[in-house]
Design a protein around this motif. Structure first.
Motif, PDB file in Angstrom:
ATOM      1  N   UNK A  89       7.673 -14.424   0.773  1.00  0.00           N
ATOM      2  CA  UNK A  89       6.543 -13.689   0.201  1.00  0.00           C
ATOM      3  C   UNK A  89       7.023 -12.590  -0.734  1.00  0.00           C
ATOM      4  N   UNK A  90       6.435 -12.534  -1.930  1.00  0.00           N
ATOM      5  CA  UNK A  90       6.766 -11.467  -2.875  1.00  0.00           C
ATOM      6  C   UNK A  90       6.078 -10.169  -2.453  1.00  0.00           C
ATOM      7  N   UNK A  91       6.884  -9.134  -2.278  1.00  0.00           N
ATOM      8  CA  UNK A  91       6.370  -7.818  -1.894  1.00  0.00           C
ATOM      9  C   UNK A  91       6.149  -6.944  -3.123  1.00  0.00           C
ATOM     10  N   UNK A  92       7.119  -6.967  -4.031  1.00  0.00           N
ATOM     11  CA  UNK A  92       7.046  -6.145  -5.237  1.00  0.00           C
ATOM     12  C   UNK A  92       8.074  -6.660  -6.226  1.00  0.00           C
ATOM     13  N   UNK A  93       8.181  -5.958  -7.368  1.00  0.00           N
ATOM     14  CA  UNK A  93       9.210  -6.249  -8.354  1.00  0.00           C
ATOM     15  C   UNK A  93      10.058  -4.999  -8.558  1.00  0.00           C
ATOM     16  N   UNK A  94      11.255  -5.202  -9.072  1.00  0.00           N
ATOM     17  CA  UNK A  94      12.171  -4.077  -9.231  1.00  0.00           C
ATOM     18  C   UNK A  94      11.580  -2.958 -10.077  1.00  0.00           C
ATOM     19  N   UNK A  95      10.749  -3.293 -11.061  1.00  0.00           N
ATOM     20  CA  UNK A  95      10.207  -2.243 -11.927  1.00  0.00           C
ATOM     21  C   UNK A  95       9.169  -1.366 -11.220  1.00  0.00           C
ATOM     22  N   UNK A  96       8.856  -1.678  -9.956  1.00  0.00           N
ATOM     23  CA  UNK A  96       7.988  -0.815  -9.162  1.00  0.00           C
ATOM     24  C   UNK A  96       8.781   0.176  -8.315  1.00  0.00           C
ATOM     25  N   UNK A  97      10.112   0.115  -8.416  1.00  0.00           N
ATOM     26  CA  UNK A  97      11.002   0.961  -7.629  1.00  0.00           C
ATOM     27  C   UNK A  97      11.610   2.024  -8.534  1.00  0.00           C
ATOM     28  N   UNK A  98      11.780   3.241  -7.997  1.00  0.00           N
ATOM     29  CA  UNK A  98      12.419   4.310  -8.748  1.00  0.00           C
ATOM     30  C   UNK A  98      13.913   4.398  -8.470  1.00  0.00           C
ATOM     31  N   UNK A 128       0.837  -1.206   0.000  1.00  0.00           N
ATOM     32  CA  UNK A 128       0.000   0.000   0.000  1.00  0.00           C
ATOM     33  C   UNK A 128       0.874   1.258   0.000  1.00  0.00           C
ATOM     34  N   UNK A 129       2.040   1.202   0.637  1.00  0.00           N
ATOM     35  CA  UNK A 129       2.971   2.338   0.610  1.00  0.00           C
ATOM     36  C   UNK A 129       3.443   2.591  -0.820  1.00  0.00           C
ATOM     37  N   UNK A 130       3.791   1.529  -1.526  1.00  0.00           N
ATOM     38  CA  UNK A 130       4.227   1.661  -2.923  1.00  0.00           C
ATOM     39  C   UNK A 130       3.117   2.296  -3.764  1.00  0.00           C
ATOM     40  N   UNK A 131       1.886   1.841  -3.562  1.00  0.00           N
ATOM     41  CA  UNK A 131       0.760   2.332  -4.356  1.00  0.00           C
ATOM     42  C   UNK A 131       0.463   3.801  -4.094  1.00  0.00           C
ATOM     43  N   UNK A 132       0.762   4.284  -2.880  1.00  0.00           N
ATOM     44  CA  UNK A 132       0.385   5.648  -2.501  1.00  0.00           C
ATOM     45  C   UNK A 132       1.559   6.626  -2.570  1.00  0.00           C
ATOM     46  N   UNK A 133       2.666   6.231  -3.172  1.00  0.00           N
ATOM     47  CA  UNK A 133       3.849   7.092  -3.244  1.00  0.00           C
ATOM     48  C   UNK A 133       4.128   7.504  -4.682  1.00  0.00           C
ATOM     49  N   UNK A 134       4.407   8.795  -4.885  1.00  0.00           N
ATOM     50  CA  UNK A 134       4.756   9.277  -6.225  1.00  0.00           C
ATOM     51  C   UNK A 134       6.100   8.729  -6.668  1.00  0.00           C
ATOM     52  N   UNK A 135       7.029   8.590  -5.733  1.00  0.00           N
ATOM     53  CA  UNK A 135       8.309   7.932  -5.993  1.00  0.00           C
ATOM     54  C   UNK A 135       8.532   6.894  -4.912  1.00  0.00           C
ATOM     55  N   UNK A 136       9.112   5.754  -5.299  1.00  0.00           N
ATOM     56  CA  UNK A 136       9.409   4.681  -4.342  1.00  0.00           C
ATOM     57  C   UNK A 136      10.913   4.491  -4.284  1.00  0.00           C
ATOM     58  N   UNK A 137      11.478   4.643  -3.083  1.00  0.00           N
ATOM     59  CA  UNK A 137      12.903   4.451  -2.860  1.00  0.00           C
ATOM     60  C   UNK A 137      13.105   3.192  -2.024  1.00  0.00           C
ATOM     61  N   UNK A 138      14.010   2.355  -2.446  1.00  0.00           N
ATOM     62  CA  UNK A 138      14.316   1.117  -1.739  1.00  0.00           C
ATOM     63  C   UNK A 138      15.666   1.248  -1.053  1.00  0.00           C
ATOM     64  N   UNK A 139      15.704   0.982   0.243  1.00  0.00           N
ATOM     65  CA  UNK A 139      16.948   0.992   1.015  1.00  0.00           C
ATOM     66  C   UNK A 139      17.309  -0.449   1.335  1.00  0.00           C
ATOM     67  N   UNK A 140      18.425  -0.933   0.764  1.00  0.00           N
ATOM     68  CA  UNK A 140      18.802  -2.339   0.948  1.00  0.00           C
ATOM     69  C   UNK A 140      20.322  -2.458   0.930  1.00  0.00           C
TER      70      UNK A 140
END
Length: 254
Positions: free
Chosen positions: A218-227, A195-207
């Motif tokens: 569990x699959x959370x998302x795919x790389x193409x959903x990250x900016x 839901x955070x990904x869906x409600x964000x104009x940009x998505x930043x992944x810290x890893x």
């Protein structure tokens, strides 16, 4: 115990730290990099340790995460440099969401001097850190509080997040796999992160770099959903190609 004092010592060091780079192990044990790499390969084949690009960690389950207090100590310096890089990139006066995780807590510590932030979070630890900043408005999701890490999960938290549309969503995850999936262990936590990904104009992944090739159920998302991906070392093969194909900007913190 392993019937080799040097291997026993190596395993003990990794157990104390949770994960270590090959260079740090060589320095700690007083041996060459080649010796450490040979020992690590042997221990990985035995299932005692798990290798990742440039280092070694304790083997983990795909169904259950490492205990929270241990995770806080894992790769602390990597999390700090990633957090500093992200904080530098976050402009003052913006809205953002921070999810559950020890890396997002490190980010919160770097944001306490920012001005004009509006931060939504389902992480009580993040809320407590930023509550001390007079120039930051903190909005906390409702839901079930997990006692082990003070994360807020469940459908109430998902519904709460869906009310907002923010400039930046900053998420942490448990693992990135070679099929381009971002993975985690708790379905309730995953639902909130989605839901955070869906409600964000940009998505930043810290890893940090130990997350590459780390398996979770569990699959959370795919790389193409990250900016943007913020990490602490150059991603190993095949991740550089996957990131490029997905159009993800990769920032190496140092």
């Amino acid at each position: 115990m392993i019937s080799n004092p040097r291997l026993d010592h190596l395993v003990d060091e990794v157990r104390r730290q949770g994960s270590m780079s090959v260079e740090a192990l060589a320095d700690r044990l007083g041996v060459t990099l080649q010796t450490v790499r040979r020992d690590v390969k042997q221990l990985a084949q035995m299932g005692v340790l798990a290798r990742y690009h440039g280092g070694v960690r304790l083997p983990v389950s795909t169904t259950e995460n490492i205990e929270y207090l241990q995770r806080r100590q894992l790769n602390e310096e990597a999390k700090r440099v990633i957090a500093r890089e992200i904080a530098k990139a976050i402009p003052e006066g913006c809205s953002l969401i921070l999810n559950i995780g020890t890396t997002t807590e490190a980010i919160a510590r770097e944001l306490v001097r920012h001005r004009g932030l509006r931060v939504i979070t389902n992480n009580l630890n993040v809320a407590a850190i930023l509550a001390d900043s007079p120039d930051c408005e903190v909005i906390v999701a409702g839901g079930v509080v997990r006692s082990r890490d003070h994360g807020i999960v469940g459908e109430t938290a998902v519904d709460f997040i869906r009310q907002f549309r923010v400039d930046i969503g900053v998420i942490g995850i448990s693992g990135i796999e070679q099929d381009g999936t971002l993975r985690d262990f708790d379905l309730r936590e995953v639902k909130v992160a989605q839901s955070i990904i869906a409600q964000s104009r940009e998505v930043w992944l810290a890893a940090d770099s130990s997350k590459f090739d780390r398996r979770a159920m569990i699959e959370l998302a795919r790389l193409d959903q990250i900016d943007i991906l913020f990490t602490d070392a150059q991603p190993p093969s095949p991740y550089a190609a996957l990131l490029a194909e997905a159009g993800v900007k990769c920032v190496i913190a140092s």
